[in-house]
Each structure stands twice: as C-alpha cells, then as structure tokens.
Scaffold this active site. Structure first.
Site: not given
Ligand SMILES: Cc1ncc(COP(=O)(O)O)c(C=O)c1O
Length: 406
Positions: A335-338, A375
């Site tokens: 996902t784009c979550d850091s 996502n």
C-alpha cells in the site's frame, strides 16, 4: 482449487503476480488432532484466528466439534461448516442484539463475561425469552499475568476480588458458572498458565460456589523463525507445554471438572504459507505485493519473524552478487501507507531481484482474518499444497532464519 506438491512448484507453474495462499489441509488436520490428543478436555477452535470456510470445514473433518466464536459473522460461518457444532460465545463484551441472536437463533448456551453490566444484558434477554438460567453456562473471565507476544489482560478480565463477586452473583441468579482466562497469544513461558490456575483457585475458594468448568483459553504458541542477529526466543514445544499444563491442572485441583481450551494460532499457523512477489528491489529494500494491511499485520504488531523461502525467477538469466551470501532486506508492503513496512527484515540471498518470489511459511493465524481492502488490495487466491512448508528444504535459494524446531 489447484493442487501442487510444494509452494515452489505452485510459484513456478503459476508465476503469480498477486499474493497466493497455499493451503495445507492435511497439516491443519494433523495439528488439530495433535492438540485434541494432548489437551485433557474439550477443544474449541478460536474462529477469529482464521474463519475461512475451507478451514472450518477441514477442522470439522478432523473431528473438531466445538468452536469459540465472537460475533454474528462467526456464528454463521460455523453453522455453515457444521449444522450441529457447538459454539461457545467467549467474547466478554457483547452487543445486546448479538446476545439475543446467539441465544435465540443459534441456540448458544455458553458465554463469558467480566463485568456486572454484562450480566444485566444477558439476564434481560434470558428473561425476555423465558429461559431457565440453569440452562446457560457463564464463564467469568479472569485477568492474568504472564509472558506472551500479545498481552490480552490489559483489555479483558476481572481482577480476582471482582471475579469472586461476579461468580457469586451469577450463581445466585441460577446460572451455571465457570471460570476462564486467556494468558495472551503466543505465550513465551509455560508458567503463564500456572499463574492463571493459581488465580482461578483463589477465586474458587473465596467464592464458595460449585464451578461447572474451567476454560484455559488460547495462547499456545506456533513455531515461527528467529532472526540471526537477535537472541532466539525460546518457545516451549506444545508437548512440553501441555505436559506442564496437565501437571498444573492436577496440582491446583482442576482435574475433577470439565476443561475447555480455545486454541487458535497453534492449530492453524502451519496450515498456510503465502507466496509473495518482489515488485521492486531498491538497494536493500524489497517492495512486495502484500503487507501489514493484508496478510502480514500479525507479524508486524507481534514482531514475529516468519520463516521464508526464496524462489528465484528462472526467467532471469543474470544476477548480481553471491547466492550463498544471506543478507537482511527491509520489506515494504504493497500500500501507499508509509507505516506499511515490516518490523522484521527478511534474510535472503543477496541475489534476490525484482520479479522473484518469496514463500512465507506458517502464516495461517491472524493473516486472512485481518486482511483489509485498503488501497484496493485484497489477496484472495488459493491453491492446495500437499508438502508441509518445513519439509521442502531450500531447493534454489535459502530458507531465511528458520528454527523449525519440529
Ligand atoms: C477469547 C479468545 N479465545 C481464544 C483466542 C485464541 O488465542 P490463540 O490464537 O493465542 O490460541 C483468542 C485470541 O485473541 C481470544 O481472544
């Protein structure tokens, strides 16, 4: 479902670009049967650990006939898998409408709680349905102290003095009363159970009520890996832990009453592996197509080192580095979550590249049940595999960090 001898064979045949779960029904049956043979009472599989229909159905085939459930979704899943399985509703804090559903529609007659307001909720429905309280068994959940990967007593459980009051109150109303606890998931010391039994004994003596049973919960540890750069965590093997638990049960005088356990992790962990693909290698970082919002959140929060096997893509003809050199890679999720970066590295040959696969073993517990659609990613592809993950060895690459004790 397509069937393969090993995860490697599945990866090489299907070249999966999305995560692929490898289900091992025979391993699941073996682990469920081992638990049932070792535990001196009834085994109620904890559905929350992995409530997939294929899992519940296989457990029923293995002889499991009691399930620990926590919600209407789990009541329905169990009923679907078996029309006559018994359900224990062991979530201590329940919605009033769910209690009604459990009693009225699913015929559930065993529950747990840790507070007097919960007694009031249950009693309201029991009175409204004109049920005899003596037809219902209520386990009072005790707070425990012990060492486990996941501490559960911060959230649930009555302190011993409070538990005495709850037991007496339930008995006075006419319910059948038992005691239960959960020492925490993935226990690290067998003594955790003994401390809980000691506390249960104290409550029993103070309450002066004839108890109808003791439920020792879950917590029984699964086998995972260990990092070469960390002190290995000693996880007691199930046979050893169960031997000690049996002795403690006798020592504390609980061997003359019906016993129940609610294992989850130890039953289902070994039954699944997950094949993930390296979407990108960036230096010592690997970006894979799964992560903490899909199958890997348990390993992230519990800081669990999962065993992993490298499956190099044979289509890649040239590689840099030395295949014998095992190095640590930081693993980033899909996902784009850091925050979607695993808490433990994967140790793999330094030759790993974009497009290769990694088979992550012993991932059956708290993986599929914790998947989100964040996502738009939702791994849901399955194959059946016949060889246990630990039996395959390391054909082309290296099993990272495995201490496959058994
Ligand atoms: C009430 C209850 N029973 C059983 C389990 C299963 O525990 P484990 O997977 O550690 O065996 C849990 C896990 O959280 C639980 O909350």
């Amino acid at each position: 479902m397509q069937r393969f001898a090993t995860g490697t064979e599945a990866a090489l045949a299907l070249r999966p670009d999305h995560p692929l779960y490898c289900f091992r029904p025979e391993v699941l049956k073996e682990d469920a049967r081992q638990f049932m043979a070792l535990f001196p009472g009834e085994t109620a599989y904890a559905v929350k650990t992995n409530g997939e229909p294929m899992v519940l159905k296989t457990l029923v085939e293995a002889g499991v006939r009691i399930f620990d459930v926590a919600s209407p979704g789990e009541f329905a899943a169990v009923r679907e898998a078996s029309p006559d399985a018994e359900m224990l509703y062991m979530h201590p804090v329940k919605a009033q409408s769910d209690i009604r559903l459990a009693l009225e529609t699913y015929g559930i007659r065993v529950m747990s709680l840790d507070h007097e307001d919960e007694i009031a909720k249950v009693l309201r429905i029991v009175r409204a349905m004109d049920l005899d309280p003596a037809s219902i068994t209520i386990f009072v959940r005790l707070q425990t102290k012990g060492h486990a990967m996941y501490e559960l007593s911060k959230k649930f459980g009555a302190a011993p003095g409070h538990a005495v009051e709850l037991v007496q109150r339930l008995d006075k109303i006419g319910f059948r009363v038992g005691l239960c606890f959960h020492v925490g998931s993935q226990v690290e010391e067998a003594e955790s159970y003994e401390l809980a039994l000691k506390s249960a004994d104290w409550v029993r003596n103070r309450a002066g009520v004839e108890l109808v049973g003791l439920d020792v919960g879950g917590g029984f540890p699964a086998t995972y890996g260990s990092s070469p750069n960390r002190k290995p965590v000693h996880v007691p093997p199930l046979t050893e832990l169960m031997g000690q638990l049996r002795d403690n049960i006798t020592e504390w005088g609980f061997d003359d009453m019906p016993l129940v356990a609610e294992p989850g992790r130890v039953v289902v962990a070994r039954a699944f592996s997950l094949i993930v693909r390296v979407l990108l290698r960036k230096g010592k970082r690997l970006y894979i197509n799964d992560g903490i919002w899909a199958s890997l959140s348990d390993s992230w929060t519990g800081k669990i080192t999962l065993p992993a096997r490298f499956i190099p893509d044979p289509a890649r003809k040239t590689r840099k580095g030395d295949a014998e050199n095992i190095v640590a890679f930081r693993v980033c999720g899909a996902t784009c979550d850091s925050v979607d970066i695993l808490s433990r590295p994967f140790w793999l040959p330094e030759t790993v590249e974009t497009g290769d696969w990694i088979e992550i073993g012993h991932i059956g517990a708290y993986s599929l049940s914790l998947r989100t659609r964040f996502n738009g990613f939702y791994p849901d592809d399955f194959v059946e595999v016949t060889t246990p993950f630990g039996d395959e060895g390391a054909p082309d690459g290296f099993a990272s960090l495995e201490t496959m004790a058994d």
